[in-house]
Design an enzyme around this catalytic site. Structure first.
Site, PDB file in Angstrom:
ATOM      1  CD  GLU A   1      -2.914  -1.166   2.339  1.00 56.27           C
ATOM      2  OE1 GLU A   1      -2.635  -0.498   3.360  1.00 56.27           O
ATOM      3  OE2 GLU A   1      -3.913  -1.890   2.267  1.00 56.27           O
TER       4      GLU A   1
ATOM      5  CG  HIS B   1      -8.665   5.941   2.095  1.00 54.14           C
ATOM      6  ND1 HIS B   1      -8.592   5.774   0.730  1.00 54.14           N
ATOM      7  CD2 HIS B   1      -8.114   4.829   2.637  1.00 54.14           C
ATOM      8  CE1 HIS B   1      -8.030   4.607   0.470  1.00 54.14           C
ATOM      9  NE2 HIS B   1      -7.724   4.013   1.615  1.00 54.14           N
TER      10      HIS B   1
ATOM     11  NE  ARG C   1      -4.286   5.578   3.441  1.00 54.69           N
ATOM     12  CZ  ARG C   1      -4.829   4.673   4.189  1.00 54.69           C
ATOM     13  NH1 ARG C   1      -5.347   5.023   5.341  1.00 54.69           N
ATOM     14  NH2 ARG C   1      -4.838   3.428   3.818  1.00 54.69           N
TER      15      ARG C   1
ATOM     16  CG  HIS D   1      -9.763   6.208   6.156  1.00 53.56           C
ATOM     17  ND1 HIS D   1     -10.722   5.277   5.847  1.00 53.56           N
ATOM     18  CD2 HIS D   1      -8.607   5.513   6.358  1.00 53.56           C
ATOM     19  CE1 HIS D   1     -10.176   4.061   5.854  1.00 53.56           C
ATOM     20  NE2 HIS D   1      -8.900   4.190   6.174  1.00 53.56           N
TER      21      HIS D   1
ATOM     22  NE  ARG E   1      -4.275   4.921   9.764  1.00 53.84           N
ATOM     23  CZ  ARG E   1      -4.846   3.997   8.985  1.00 53.84           C
ATOM     24  NH1 ARG E   1      -4.469   2.727   9.069  1.00 53.84           N
ATOM     25  NH2 ARG E   1      -5.793   4.318   8.136  1.00 53.84           N
TER      26      ARG E   1
HETATM   27  P1  FAD Z   1     -13.477   0.360  16.277  1.00 52.90           P
HETATM   28  O1  FAD Z   1     -13.209  -0.862  15.506  1.00 52.90           O
HETATM   29  O2  FAD Z   1     -14.059   1.500  15.547  1.00 52.90           O
HETATM   30  O3  FAD Z   1     -14.442  -0.027  17.480  1.00 52.90           O
HETATM   31  C1  FAD Z   1     -14.994   0.974  18.299  1.00 52.90           C
HETATM   32  C2  FAD Z   1     -16.080   0.360  19.140  1.00 52.90           C
HETATM   33  O4  FAD Z   1     -16.510   1.289  20.133  1.00 52.90           O
HETATM   34  C3  FAD Z   1     -17.328   0.000  18.350  1.00 52.90           C
HETATM   35  O5  FAD Z   1     -17.745  -1.264  18.798  1.00 52.90           O
HETATM   36  C4  FAD Z   1     -18.329   1.071  18.747  1.00 52.90           C
HETATM   37  O6  FAD Z   1     -19.671   0.675  18.645  1.00 52.90           O
HETATM   38  C5  FAD Z   1     -17.922   1.302  20.185  1.00 52.90           C
HETATM   39  N1  FAD Z   1     -18.337   2.592  20.752  1.00 52.90           N
HETATM   40  C6  FAD Z   1     -18.030   3.836  20.298  1.00 52.90           C
HETATM   41  N2  FAD Z   1     -18.579   4.771  21.107  1.00 52.90           N
HETATM   42  C7  FAD Z   1     -19.231   4.104  22.089  1.00 52.90           C
HETATM   43  C8  FAD Z   1     -20.006   4.507  23.211  1.00 52.90           C
HETATM   44  N3  FAD Z   1     -20.256   5.797  23.491  1.00 52.90           N
HETATM   45  N4  FAD Z   1     -20.528   3.550  24.015  1.00 52.90           N
HETATM   46  C9  FAD Z   1     -20.341   2.236  23.741  1.00 52.90           C
HETATM   47  N5  FAD Z   1     -19.627   1.799  22.689  1.00 52.90           N
HETATM   48  C10 FAD Z   1     -19.083   2.718  21.876  1.00 52.90           C
HETATM   49  N6  FAD Z   1      -6.809   0.026   9.278  1.00 52.90           N
HETATM   50  C11 FAD Z   1      -5.836  -0.839   8.939  1.00 52.90           C
HETATM   51  O7  FAD Z   1      -4.851  -0.991   9.683  1.00 52.90           O
HETATM   52  N7  FAD Z   1      -5.934  -1.558   7.797  1.00 52.90           N
HETATM   53  C12 FAD Z   1      -6.986  -1.445   6.938  1.00 52.90           C
HETATM   54  O8  FAD Z   1      -7.050  -2.137   5.927  1.00 52.90           O
HETATM   55  C13 FAD Z   1      -8.011  -0.521   7.262  1.00 52.90           C
HETATM   56  N8  FAD Z   1      -9.066  -0.331   6.446  1.00 52.90           N
HETATM   57  C14 FAD Z   1     -10.079   0.491   6.842  1.00 52.90           C
HETATM   58  C15 FAD Z   1     -11.234   0.589   6.036  1.00 52.90           C
HETATM   59  C16 FAD Z   1     -12.301   1.342   6.462  1.00 52.90           C
HETATM   60  C17 FAD Z   1     -13.534   1.460   5.581  1.00 52.90           C
HETATM   61  C18 FAD Z   1     -12.242   2.021   7.709  1.00 52.90           C
HETATM   62  C19 FAD Z   1     -13.411   2.829   8.200  1.00 52.90           C
HETATM   63  C20 FAD Z   1     -11.107   1.938   8.487  1.00 52.90           C
HETATM   64  C21 FAD Z   1     -10.024   1.176   8.071  1.00 52.90           C
HETATM   65  N9  FAD Z   1      -8.872   1.053   8.847  1.00 52.90           N
HETATM   66  C22 FAD Z   1      -7.889   0.190   8.488  1.00 52.90           C
HETATM   67  C23 FAD Z   1      -8.796   1.681  10.158  1.00 52.90           C
HETATM   68  C24 FAD Z   1      -9.100   0.617  11.225  1.00 52.90           C
HETATM   69  O9  FAD Z   1     -10.158  -0.186  10.777  1.00 52.90           O
HETATM   70  C25 FAD Z   1      -9.491   1.243  12.536  1.00 52.90           C
HETATM   71  O10 FAD Z   1      -8.581   2.238  12.905  1.00 52.90           O
HETATM   72  C26 FAD Z   1      -9.521   0.180  13.635  1.00 52.90           C
HETATM   73  O11 FAD Z   1     -10.320  -0.889  13.245  1.00 52.90           O
HETATM   74  C27 FAD Z   1     -10.037   0.792  14.921  1.00 52.90           C
HETATM   75  O12 FAD Z   1     -10.246  -0.236  15.857  1.00 52.90           O
HETATM   76  P2  FAD Z   1     -10.773   0.147  17.300  1.00 52.90           P
HETATM   77  O13 FAD Z   1     -10.969  -1.138  18.010  1.00 52.90           O
HETATM   78  O14 FAD Z   1      -9.895   1.173  17.888  1.00 52.90           O
HETATM   79  O15 FAD Z   1     -12.175   0.885  17.025  1.00 52.90           O
HETATM   80  C1  SIN Z   2      -7.328   0.577   2.729  1.00 54.08           C
HETATM   81  O1  SIN Z   2      -7.610  -0.591   2.513  1.00 54.08           O
HETATM   82  O2  SIN Z   2      -6.998   1.387   1.853  1.00 54.08           O
HETATM   83  C2  SIN Z   2      -7.375   1.080   4.131  1.00 54.08           C
HETATM   84  C3  SIN Z   2      -6.076   0.837   4.760  1.00 54.08           C
HETATM   85  C4  SIN Z   2      -5.958   1.653   5.997  1.00 54.08           C
HETATM   86  O3  SIN Z   2      -6.749   2.543   6.262  1.00 54.08           O
HETATM   87  O4  SIN Z   2      -4.990   1.404   6.719  1.00 54.08           O
END
Ligand code: FAD
Ligand code: SIN
Length: 525
Positions: free
Chosen positions: A113, A241, A288, A349, A384
């Protein structure tokens, strides 16, 4: 009613789930999450998770790529720690049941990437996050020490301010005891007391009008910690993104993974000409911030609503094999990615800043930890590197779990905390006020605090947001609590912090680009 628990976790994405599996060996865990248990940014991750697996890749190469993407303000000690532990933590994820694609020879099929000098992204087709979320939840469901309360919304954390009195050597001022949580099935506000509290609430994409994030991403954790006087940093670095699918009216925007460019997809203007060579020698695979700014500039100077991603020259069968969901989604809109250009636009993003934490995920509030996207560890700096966030979450869940288990040994519950003296509701009466205010915040942030900023735009954003803040606080005080009202309040708080941090940074760096302080060079380590 008061519930007492050893480990309280707010959020069920990769951060919360992987931490739960670790602390559950040492006590009872309660995980609350505001929607279905699998709803999270994690579930939608496409590209994959970055880790050093085989030569010619090396920890040092991944470290240097991360430092360069971060534009000179990563914490190098943290970068080294996270990357050096990448292989071990990814193997643990695999042992928990996550499956990543392999080549015919049995090695992991590593993708590339933007900003990566080697192929090092482990992935499961183009829905890696879905697979990780599935595997972690399956492991959690087998664990008798873990209870998940879905449709439970954390309103605020419970804290006490000790006004300078020394509590322990780390945090003289503030201590966290638990959270007030709105049970969305009963509409009762419950008090959950815990020995340690983990914030794992993810990002805040819905601060902006166009985002790849699902609707849960409203910055609740950052806002709760900010209101409790916790330390927040780096919020000016909101990552856009470069390539979300241009499909007006669809929200959230569907992501076209960066891995598609890693596979050979090329960015072009709508007259079919390449343009990235004007901005960076790495062209479509530059970091990015550079690609998103270049697209923004092309769209603005040409007056176009989008640019194209061209995959027509790529091997058709391989393209569909690697990106089946992207292929199907585009096809459902009449775009055959093997034959047609894909229209794309940048979208909010990823939140690079967040709750400031140390190496163990400890915030400046005693007994409150933060990991995953809501935290700021120093890994990402000003931008990032793609696919480093899933990695950061699993490395920090490991560190924070060790710290929380240790810290929880000497803790007693704080029974003196009063219960919330009112009920909540799922549906606020004045929905029209909330929806309109939300649109206004998102428009302010998109127009004035987006990819390109200026002093005058930031001042205007600040002035306009203040009006919305006052209106919403007044509404909050006189209305029954609801998730929509709380989310709007959180979005306004987060927008305020982004603007404040952006105004304080008198330079262009990484994702924070301002015309008043033009950028001269990119950081090269
Ligand atoms: P999240 O997975 O967002 O989980 C947060 C949780 O908190 C959820 O369950 C939510 O419901 C809960 N929550 C929030 N507020 C409250 C509240 N007030 N009360 C109770 N619960 C609450 N990163 C990569 O490294 N590689 C990738 O390929 C990649 N692709 C991506 C593609 C997309 C479309 C997106 C949106 C993001 C992508 N990212 C990627 C970023 C990555 O997915 C996220 O940064 C990561 O998953 C965040 O994980 P987390 O556990 O911190 O939060
Ligand atoms: C993507 O698949 O382009 C998302 C990767 C990322 O947000 O780290």
């Amino acid at each position: 009613m008061k519930r007492k628990i050893d480990f309280l976790i707010i959020g069920s994405g990769i951060a919360g789930l992987s931490y739960a599996l670790k602390v559950a060996q040492h006590g009872k865990v309660c995980m609350i999450t505001k929607a279905n248990e699998d709803e999270s940014n994690t579930k939608y991750a496409q590209g994959g998770i970055a880790a050093v697996m085989y030569s010619p890749d090396s920890f040092e190469k991944h470290i240097q790529d991360t430092l360069i993407a971060g534009d000179g303000i990563c914490d190098e000690e943290i970068v080294r720690m996270v990357i050096n532990e990448s292989t071990e933590r990814v193997n643990e994820l695999i042992a928990w049941g996550a499956k990543f694609d392999k080549t015919e020879s049995g090695e992991y099929d590593l993708a590339k990437e933007g900003g990566h000098s080697e192929h090092r992204i482990l992935h499961h087709k183009d829905n890696t996050g879905y697979e990780i979320e599935r595997a972690l939840l399956a492991a959690i469901h087998k664990h008798e020490n873990i209870e998940i309360l879905d449709h439970h919304f954390a309103i605020d954390i419970l804290t006490q301010h000790h006004l300078g009195k020394e509590v322990n050597s780390r945090t003289p001022d503030i201590e966290c005891y638990g959270a007030y949580v709105l049970n969305l099935r009963s509409n009762k506000i419950e008090t959950i007391l815990a020995k340690t509290i983990l914030m794992a609430t993810g990002g805040a994409g819905h601060v902006y009008s166009i985002t790849t994030n699902p609707t849960i991403a409203t910055g609740d954790g950052v806002a709760m910690v900010y209101r409790a006087k916790g330390r927040i940093e780096g919020m000016e670095f909101y990552q856009f993104h470069p390539t979300s699918l241009y499909n007006p009216g669809e929200s959230p925007s569907f992501l076209i993974s960066e891995a598609v460019r890693g596979f050979g997809g090329i960015l072009k203007t709508i007259d079919g000409n390449e343009f990235m060579q004007k901005y960076d020698e790495r062209k479509s695979l530059a970091p990015r911030d550079i690609v998103a700014r270049a697209i923004d500039n092309e769209m603005k100077t040409r007056g176009d609503d989008y640019v194209y991603l061209d995959c027509r020259h790529l091997d058709k069968a391989e393209l569909i094999k690697h990106f089946p969901n992207i292929y199907e989604k585009c096809l459902s809109l009449g775009i055959d990615i093997t034959k047609d250009f894909i229209p794309v636009v940048p979208a909010a993003h990823y939140m690079c800043g967040g709750i400031k934490v140390d190496k163990e995920g400890r915030s400046n509030i005693n007994l409150l930890y933060a990991i995953g996207e809501c935290s700021s560890t120093g890994l990402h700096g000003a931008n990032r590197l793609a696919s480093n966030s899933l990695l950061e979450a699993i490395v920090y869940s490991h560190h924070a779990s060790i710290a929380a288990v240790e810290d929880s040994k000497a803790i007693n519950f704080c029974d003196a905390i009063p219960d919330w003296d009112a009920e909540g509701t799922a549906h606020p009466e004045e929905m029209v006020l909330l929806i309109q205010s939300l649109r206004e915040v998102q428009a302010i942030m998109t127009n004035y605090v987006g990819i390109v900023r200026s002093d005058i735009r930031l001042q205007r954003a600040f002035d306009r947001l203040e009006i919305l803040y006052k209106e919403n606080e007044a509404l909050y005080l006189k209305t029954i609590i609801s998730p929509k009202l709380c989310e709007l309040r959180n979005i306004i708080n987060v927008a305020y912090i982004i603007i404040k941090h952006a105004r304080e940074r008198k330079e262009s760096r990484g994702l924070h680009y301002t015309v008043n302080y033009p950028k001269t060079t990119n950081y090269e380590s």
